[in-house]
Design an enzyme around this catalytic site. Structure first.
Site, short mmCIF file in Angstrom:
data_model
loop_
_atom_site.label_atom_id
_atom_site.label_comp_id
_atom_site.label_asym_id
_atom_site.label_seq_id
_atom_site.Cartn_x
_atom_site.Cartn_y
_atom_site.Cartn_z
N THR A 172 -13.45 -3.81 -15.42
CA THR A 172 -12.62 -3.24 -16.48
C THR A 172 -11.91 -4.37 -17.21
O THR A 172 -11.47 -5.34 -16.59
CB THR A 172 -11.60 -2.24 -15.90
OG1 THR A 172 -10.80 -1.72 -16.97
CG2 THR A 172 -10.70 -2.88 -14.87
N HIS A 195 -9.38 -2.16 1.78
CA HIS A 195 -9.23 -2.99 2.98
C HIS A 195 -9.88 -2.36 4.20
O HIS A 195 -10.08 -3.03 5.23
CB HIS A 195 -7.74 -3.22 3.27
CG HIS A 195 -7.44 -4.58 3.81
ND1 HIS A 195 -8.35 -5.29 4.56
CD2 HIS A 195 -6.34 -5.37 3.72
CE1 HIS A 195 -7.81 -6.45 4.92
NE2 HIS A 195 -6.59 -6.53 4.41
#
Length: 544
Positions: free
Chosen positions: A463, A515
């Site tokens: 993006t 994560h």
């Protein structure tokens, strides 16, 4: 002669489909483009229509059967539809009966009787056969859509395959086209109404529209329909002004002064659009408002409240579009379900900017497209994804899916909201191909022409908030992907280079990652790899 009815050509990612429903049985008469059968795949439901008018012969693939791309499903016997012959026979019989009972009738009277016998299949105004205009078949992941706009009005002449209406879903805008030359006879689903897959939107009459007194009346009726007014509601005279029902409701809801609204309808009639215009420019607000009618307790509260600000303070409340609702839902889900973390770095854009300056004209002449920054970032990300497969993976329940290819999603901003079309196999694309495809995505996204299959999949997202001036941001994951790269504004800053202070064009990079899947070490090294590839573009050619 029998014509083969074949399954559609499936996309490369679809190996086979299942015959979901036969809408016609063997021996049934069908018209050209009439729906025969639906084929269900793992992504969408595909329609198979009659290639010509005739009678359905042998059905070779029953409901529930698994079929492949372009497999023969059945056969269609060519010729006029049987129902048409039955109707003509009925008309002839009626005409014959009339001749027997009324021998003095003229030839013109007999013709009128025959026409009357066939009239149920036509429409007023001399039109031909009438069709139901239906919403497209939505994919399994799309439950319903919203009628975004009607491009044609009742009675307005249209050509075959001309766009009649647009249906907005949470992913794409689907077009509904005219089944033949003719005109809309009736609109059943007004603008902003919710519709389901294959729901009837309108009635369409072949050969109608564009002529006669009745066409004029239909066009006038269409004007009434498009302004959201019901047929059984009458106009109302208020303060010397004639208001359409929809306009009257909006005036009451917004407490407007009718005398300040200028009507553009027939005879000065105030339409819904006139009220909307008045709301937009704030020209019809009442000076006194409802405070004059407030009771004693309200008046006491008003005295204790701060003095109102002078001047107009307009507010507008509009429903969220389906695309906006979906984007909002997915972004909230991403933050609630993923262990999202963001790490940052910065890249010196000097080498890429020098390369662009040197070759941009030759590049454009050779490939008919401008050399931008996105192609460098896409190629750098593709190489880095090969080196760090965890970043290119996704989570599916309790399983990790490792992708042996690089499909990079590119965020594109439109007036309707954010869409994320996918560049397929970016490691094999040339830079010119990347630039052309991104440019095509941007144009078609703004026009609402992107297909659902073009926005599905993707193993990684890029993006670019820099085009809007963003210096630094924290991008949000695009599930089920586990990482997203954020580009930002290029800004000159003083940098220490070999013990000297130099002004360099710098860009901050951000990578947000899940994560649960990606360790911090891998995320940091992945971002460093992109930084090194961009600061020395020769690495992209040498794969080092």
């Amino acid at each position: 002669m029998a014509t083969e009815i074949k399954a559609p050509s499936f996309p490369e990612s679809v190996a086979e489909g299942t015959v979901a429903t036969w809408h016609k049985k063997s021996g049934d008469s069908v018209e050209r483009d009439e729906l025969l059968v639906e084929i269900e795949t793992d992504k969408v439901v595909l329609e198979v229509v009659a290639p010509e008018a005739g009678t359905l012969g042998d059905v070779l693939a029953d409901e529930g059967d698994t079929v492949e791309s372009e497999q023969v499903l059945g056969k269609l016997d060519a010729g006029a539809a049987r129902s048409g012959g039955d109707k003509q026979d009925k008309a002839d019989n009626e005409s014959s009966d009339d001749k027997t009972s009324k021998a003095t009738q003229s030839d013109d009277g007999e013709a009128d009787d025959a026409s009357a016998g066939e009239k149920p299949t036509g429409a007023a105004g001399g039109g031909g056969k009438q069709h139901e205009v239906k919403a497209p078949s939505f994919p399994e992941s799309v439950q319903e859509g919203t009628v975004a706009s009607w491009n044609k009005q009742v009675g307005e002449a249209v050509k075959r395959d001309e766009v009649l209406a647009e249906i907005e879903t949470d992913k794409v805008v689907l077009e509904v086209v005219a089944p033949a030359d003719g005109a809309l006879a009736e609109i059943k689903a007004e603008t902003d109404s919710q519709v389901e897959s294959e729901e009837v939107l309108a009635l369409f009459t072949e050969g109608a529209g564009g002529g006669g007194e009745e066409s004029g009346e239909k066009a006038s009726s269409a004007e009434t329909d498009t302004h959201g007014e019901s047929d059984d509601s009458a106009d109302e005279n208020l303060d010397g002004k004639i208001l359409a029902p929809a306009a009257r409701r909006m005036v009451a809801e917004n407490d407007l002064d009718v005398s300040r609204i200028e009507g553009t309808g027939k005879g000065g009639r105030i339409l819904k659009e006139d009220v909307q215009k008045a709301l937009k420019d704030g020209s019809a607000a009442k000076s006194g408002g409802k405070s004059k009618q407030a009771d004693t307790s309200t008046a006491a509260a008003a005295k204790a409240a701060p003095a109102p600000v002078e001047g107009e303070r307009p507010e507008k409340r509009v429903p969220m579009s389906r695309l906006r609702q979906t984007v909002a839902k997915r972004l909230v889900e991403a933050q609630q379900t993923a262990a999202m973390l963001t790490t940052y770095n910065e890249v010196d854009m000097s080498e890429i900017m020098a390369l662009r300056a040197e070759y941009k004209e030759r590049f454009q002449k050779a490939h008919d497209v401008k050399l931008g920054f996105m192609s460098f970032f896409v190629k750098a990300a593709s190489e880095a994804l090969k080196r760090f497969p965890d970043v290119n993976a996704s989570i599916d329940g309790n399983e990790i899916v490792y992708h042996g290819y690089q499909d990079i999603s590119v965020a594109v901003s439109t007036d309707r909201g954010l869409v994320v079309p996918v560049l397929r196999d970016t490691d094999q694309m040339q830079m010119a191909d990347v630039e052309k495809t991104i440019g095509d995505f941007g144009k078609r996204a703004r026009d609402g022409k992107l297909g659902i299959d073009e926005m599905q999949g993707g193993t990684f997202t890029i993006t670019n908030g820099g085009i809007f001036g963003s210096l630094l941001s924290t991008p949000i994951l695009n599930p089920p992907q586990t990482a997203i790269l954020g580009m930002h504004k290029i800004q000159e800053r003083p940098m220490a280079v070999d013990g000297q202070v130099e002004i360099r064009p710098m860009m901050y990079l951000a990578i947000s990652y899940d994560h649960r899947m990606i360790d911090g070490k891998d995320a940091v090294q992945f971002l460093v790899a992109i930084k090194e590839l961009l600061e020395d573009p020769a690495r992209l050619l040498l794969n080092v």
